[in-house]
Design a protein around this motif. Structure first.
Motif, PDB file in Angstrom:
ATOM      1  N   PHE A 144       0.863  -1.184   0.000  1.00  0.00           N
ATOM      2  CA  PHE A 144       0.000   0.000   0.000  1.00  0.00           C
ATOM      3  C   PHE A 144       0.896   1.228   0.000  1.00  0.00           C
ATOM      4  O   PHE A 144       1.693   1.420   0.924  1.00  0.00           O
ATOM      5  N   ILE A 145       0.804   2.062  -1.043  1.00  0.00           N
ATOM      6  CA  ILE A 145       1.748   3.154  -1.257  1.00  0.00           C
ATOM      7  C   ILE A 145       1.136   4.518  -0.929  1.00  0.00           C
ATOM      8  O   ILE A 145      -0.080   4.697  -1.015  1.00  0.00           O
ATOM      9  N   ASN A 157      -0.049  15.064  -0.574  1.00  0.00           N
ATOM     10  CA  ASN A 157      -0.283  13.703  -1.044  1.00  0.00           C
ATOM     11  C   ASN A 157      -0.429  13.724  -2.560  1.00  0.00           C
ATOM     12  O   ASN A 157      -1.435  14.182  -3.098  1.00  0.00           O
ATOM     13  N   LEU A 158       0.564  13.200  -3.258  1.00  0.00           N
ATOM     14  CA  LEU A 158       0.569  13.264  -4.722  1.00  0.00           C
ATOM     15  C   LEU A 158      -0.547  12.425  -5.333  1.00  0.00           C
ATOM     16  O   LEU A 158      -1.078  12.770  -6.393  1.00  0.00           O
ATOM     17  N   ARG A 170      -3.575   2.639  -4.970  1.00  0.00           N
ATOM     18  CA  ARG A 170      -2.480   2.668  -3.994  1.00  0.00           C
ATOM     19  C   ARG A 170      -2.135   1.268  -3.501  1.00  0.00           C
ATOM     20  O   ARG A 170      -1.124   1.082  -2.816  1.00  0.00           O
ATOM     21  N   LEU A 171      -2.950   0.296  -3.841  1.00  0.00           N
ATOM     22  CA  LEU A 171      -2.713  -1.096  -3.459  1.00  0.00           C
ATOM     23  C   LEU A 171      -2.281  -1.865  -4.699  1.00  0.00           C
ATOM     24  O   LEU A 171      -2.992  -1.874  -5.705  1.00  0.00           O
ATOM     25  N   THR A 172      -1.101  -2.485  -4.653  1.00  0.00           N
ATOM     26  CA  THR A 172      -0.599  -3.171  -5.828  1.00  0.00           C
ATOM     27  C   THR A 172       0.001  -4.527  -5.474  1.00  0.00           C
ATOM     28  O   THR A 172       0.514  -4.741  -4.373  1.00  0.00           O
ATOM     29  N   LEU A 173      -0.077  -5.443  -6.415  1.00  0.00           N
ATOM     30  CA  LEU A 173       0.509  -6.765  -6.268  1.00  0.00           C
ATOM     31  C   LEU A 173       2.026  -6.670  -6.324  1.00  0.00           C
ATOM     32  O   LEU A 173       2.581  -5.882  -7.092  1.00  0.00           O
ATOM     33  N   SER A 202       3.120  -1.955 -10.352  1.00  0.00           N
ATOM     34  CA  SER A 202       2.744  -0.546 -10.451  1.00  0.00           C
ATOM     35  C   SER A 202       3.948   0.278 -10.873  1.00  0.00           C
ATOM     36  O   SER A 202       5.090  -0.047 -10.529  1.00  0.00           O
ATOM     37  N   ASP A 203       3.689   1.356 -11.604  1.00  0.00           N
ATOM     38  CA  ASP A 203       4.749   2.297 -11.952  1.00  0.00           C
ATOM     39  C   ASP A 203       4.546   3.617 -11.222  1.00  0.00           C
ATOM     40  O   ASP A 203       5.086   4.652 -11.616  1.00  0.00           O
ATOM     41  N   TYR A 204       3.765   3.577 -10.135  1.00  0.00           N
ATOM     42  CA  TYR A 204       3.415   4.810  -9.439  1.00  0.00           C
ATOM     43  C   TYR A 204       3.901   4.857  -7.992  1.00  0.00           C
ATOM     44  O   TYR A 204       3.376   5.634  -7.201  1.00  0.00           O
ATOM     45  N   LEU A 205       4.898   4.060  -7.624  1.00  0.00           N
ATOM     46  CA  LEU A 205       5.462   4.200  -6.286  1.00  0.00           C
ATOM     47  C   LEU A 205       5.987   5.616  -6.071  1.00  0.00           C
ATOM     48  O   LEU A 205       5.936   6.143  -4.958  1.00  0.00           O
ATOM     49  N   ASP A 206       6.494   6.233  -7.140  1.00  0.00           N
ATOM     50  CA  ASP A 206       7.055   7.585  -7.071  1.00  0.00           C
ATOM     51  C   ASP A 206       6.123   8.633  -7.675  1.00  0.00           C
ATOM     52  O   ASP A 206       6.512   9.792  -7.822  1.00  0.00           O
ATOM     53  N   ASP A 207       4.909   8.232  -8.080  1.00  0.00           N
ATOM     54  CA  ASP A 207       3.921   9.134  -8.684  1.00  0.00           C
ATOM     55  C   ASP A 207       4.351   9.622 -10.071  1.00  0.00           C
ATOM     56  O   ASP A 207       3.795  10.584 -10.592  1.00  0.00           O
ATOM     57  N   VAL A 208       5.321   8.962 -10.689  1.00  0.00           N
ATOM     58  CA  VAL A 208       5.806   9.366 -12.009  1.00  0.00           C
ATOM     59  C   VAL A 208       5.726   8.177 -12.952  1.00  0.00           C
ATOM     60  O   VAL A 208       6.317   7.127 -12.682  1.00  0.00           O
ATOM     61  N   SER A 209       5.004   8.342 -14.078  1.00  0.00           N
ATOM     62  CA  SER A 209       4.883   7.233 -15.013  1.00  0.00           C
ATOM     63  C   SER A 209       4.593   7.675 -16.438  1.00  0.00           C
ATOM     64  O   SER A 209       5.271   7.243 -17.365  1.00  0.00           O
ATOM     65  N   GLY A 210       3.572   8.534 -16.637  1.00  0.00           N
ATOM     66  CA  GLY A 210       3.094   8.834 -17.976  1.00  0.00           C
ATOM     67  C   GLY A 210       3.521  10.186 -18.504  1.00  0.00           C
ATOM     68  O   GLY A 210       4.705  10.536 -18.489  1.00  0.00           O
TER      69      GLY A 210
END
Length: 283
Positions: A144-145, A157-158, A170-173, A202-210
Motif C-alpha cells: 500500500f503506497i 499527497n501526490l 495505492r494497493l498493488t501486487l 505498479s509504476d506509481y510508487l514515485d507518482d511518475v509514469s506517464g
C-alpha cells in the motif's frame, strides 16, 4: 484486480496452515514454528532513482512467522512498514531528469506469503539445527503506497492531486524474492541477515509514469507536476520538452524496491510457555 490479489493471499495463507499441520504431523518429529522481528534499510528503483545505494537511516521494520513444512521447505507470513524516496536532484548535471526536478517520499506497508527453500536438510529437531543455514525465498504479496512531495514547508499527497491527470490504485501486487543466512545464537534464537527484492505491478510508487497533463485543476497541482522552473534553465532541449502532453516518466518500466534486513528469530517449542517443574526437596 486488487480483490483477486487479496483473495489469492488469503487462500495461500489458509493453504499454508493446512499444509503445515499435515506435513508436520507426518514427516517431522519436532514441532517447528518460529516468530521473528527486524529492522533494515530500503532502496527504491524507479524514474526518480539515480544511484544504487540504500538509504542511510533505518527505513524498514518487519515482523513475521515461519513454519517448517518439509526438510528443505518452510512457509512464512511477513508484514513490513518501509520508507522510500527519490530525487531528480541526484541525476547527472544538465540531464533531462535534472531539469525535470521531481521528488517524492513515501511510507508504505506490505504483506507477503513466501516459500523458504533451505540449502541444507533439517536435522529433525530445531535446537540441533545448523550453525549457519542459508536460504532462498519467493512468494506473493501486496503493498500500500503513499507518495508525497514537499512544497515549501508542507507535504502534499501526490496520489490525491493526480499530477498526471490519472487516478491509480495505492494497493498493488508484488512478487517478493530474498536470499538470507541464519546464524544460530543459542538453542532458541537465530540472527538473520537478508537481502530482499520486491517487483511491483505498479509504476506509481514515485507518482511518475506517464505524460504531463493538458491542464491542471489548481496551481498547487501544476507546480508539483512540473517543477522545471524551480531551478531555471539548465538544459534547453529538456526544458522545451517538459510541457503538456510530453513524457513525464517511463510507463513501460514498473517500479521496484529492495530491503537489507537484520532480524532476530525465536523458535516456539511445545513447552516454552509451560511452567517449569520445581525441583523436589530431599526429605
Amino acid at each position: 484486480m486488487m480483490k483477486q490479489v487479496l483473495l489469492g493471499v488469503c487462500f495461500l495463507m489458509l493453504a499454508t496452515s493446512v499444509l503445515a499441520q499435515n506435513f508436520l504431523s507426518a514427516t517431522l518429529n519436532d514441532r517447528y514454528y518460529s516468530a521473528y522481528a527486524g529492522v533494515g534499510f530500503a532502496s527504491y528503483r524507479g524514474e526518480l532513482k539515480h544511484n544504487g545505494s540504500f538509504q542511510n537511516e533505518v527505513s524498514n521494520y518487519t515482523v513475521g512467522t515461519e513454519v517448517r513444512l518439509l526438510s528443505k521447505l518452510s512457509a512464512r507470513v511477513e508484514l513490513s512498514r518501509y520508507s522510500i524516496r527519490g530525487h531528480d536532484k541526484h541525476a547527472p548535471d544538465s540531464s533531462f531528469a535534472k531539469q525535470r526536478n521531481l521528488s517524492f517520499e513515501s511510507t508504505n506497508y506490505e504483506a507477503t506469503v513466501q516459500g523458504v527453500f533451505y540449502l541444507r536438510k533439517y536435522r529433525g529437531v530445531y535446537h540441533k539445527r545448523w550453525g549457519l543455514d542459508p536460504y532462498l525465498a519467493i512468494g506473493i504479496g501486496t503493498t500500500f503506497i503513499s507518495p508525497q512531495a514537499k512544497l515549501g514547508e508542507t507535504y502534499f499527497n501526490l496520489y490525491e492531486l493526480k499530477t498526471e491527470d490519472k487516478e491509480y490504485s495505492r494497493l498493488t501486487l508484488i512478487i517478493p524474492a530474498a536470499a538470507g543466512l541464519k546464524w544460530k545464537l543459542n538453542s532458541n534464537v537465530n540472527f538473520i541477515t537478508e537481502i530482499a527484492y520486491r517487483y511491483t505491478f505498479s509504476d506509481y510508487l514515485d507518482d511518475v509514469s506517464g505524460n504531463f497533463p493538458e491542464s491542471y485543476p489548481d496551481a498547487t497541482t501544476e507546480i508539483l507536476s512540473n517543477r522545471k522552473d524551480e531551478i531555471g534553465v539548465i538544459n534547453e532541449e529538456a526544458y522545451a520538452q517538459l510541457t503538456a502532453g510530453n513524457a513525464r516518466g517511463e510507463s513501460n518500466n514498473k517500479d521496484a524496491y529492495l530491503f537489507l534486513n537484520l532480524k532476530l528469530e525465536i523458535f516456539l517449542s511445545k513447552d516454552m510457555f509451560k511452567p517449569k517443574p520445581k525441583p523436589s526437596k530431599r526429605q
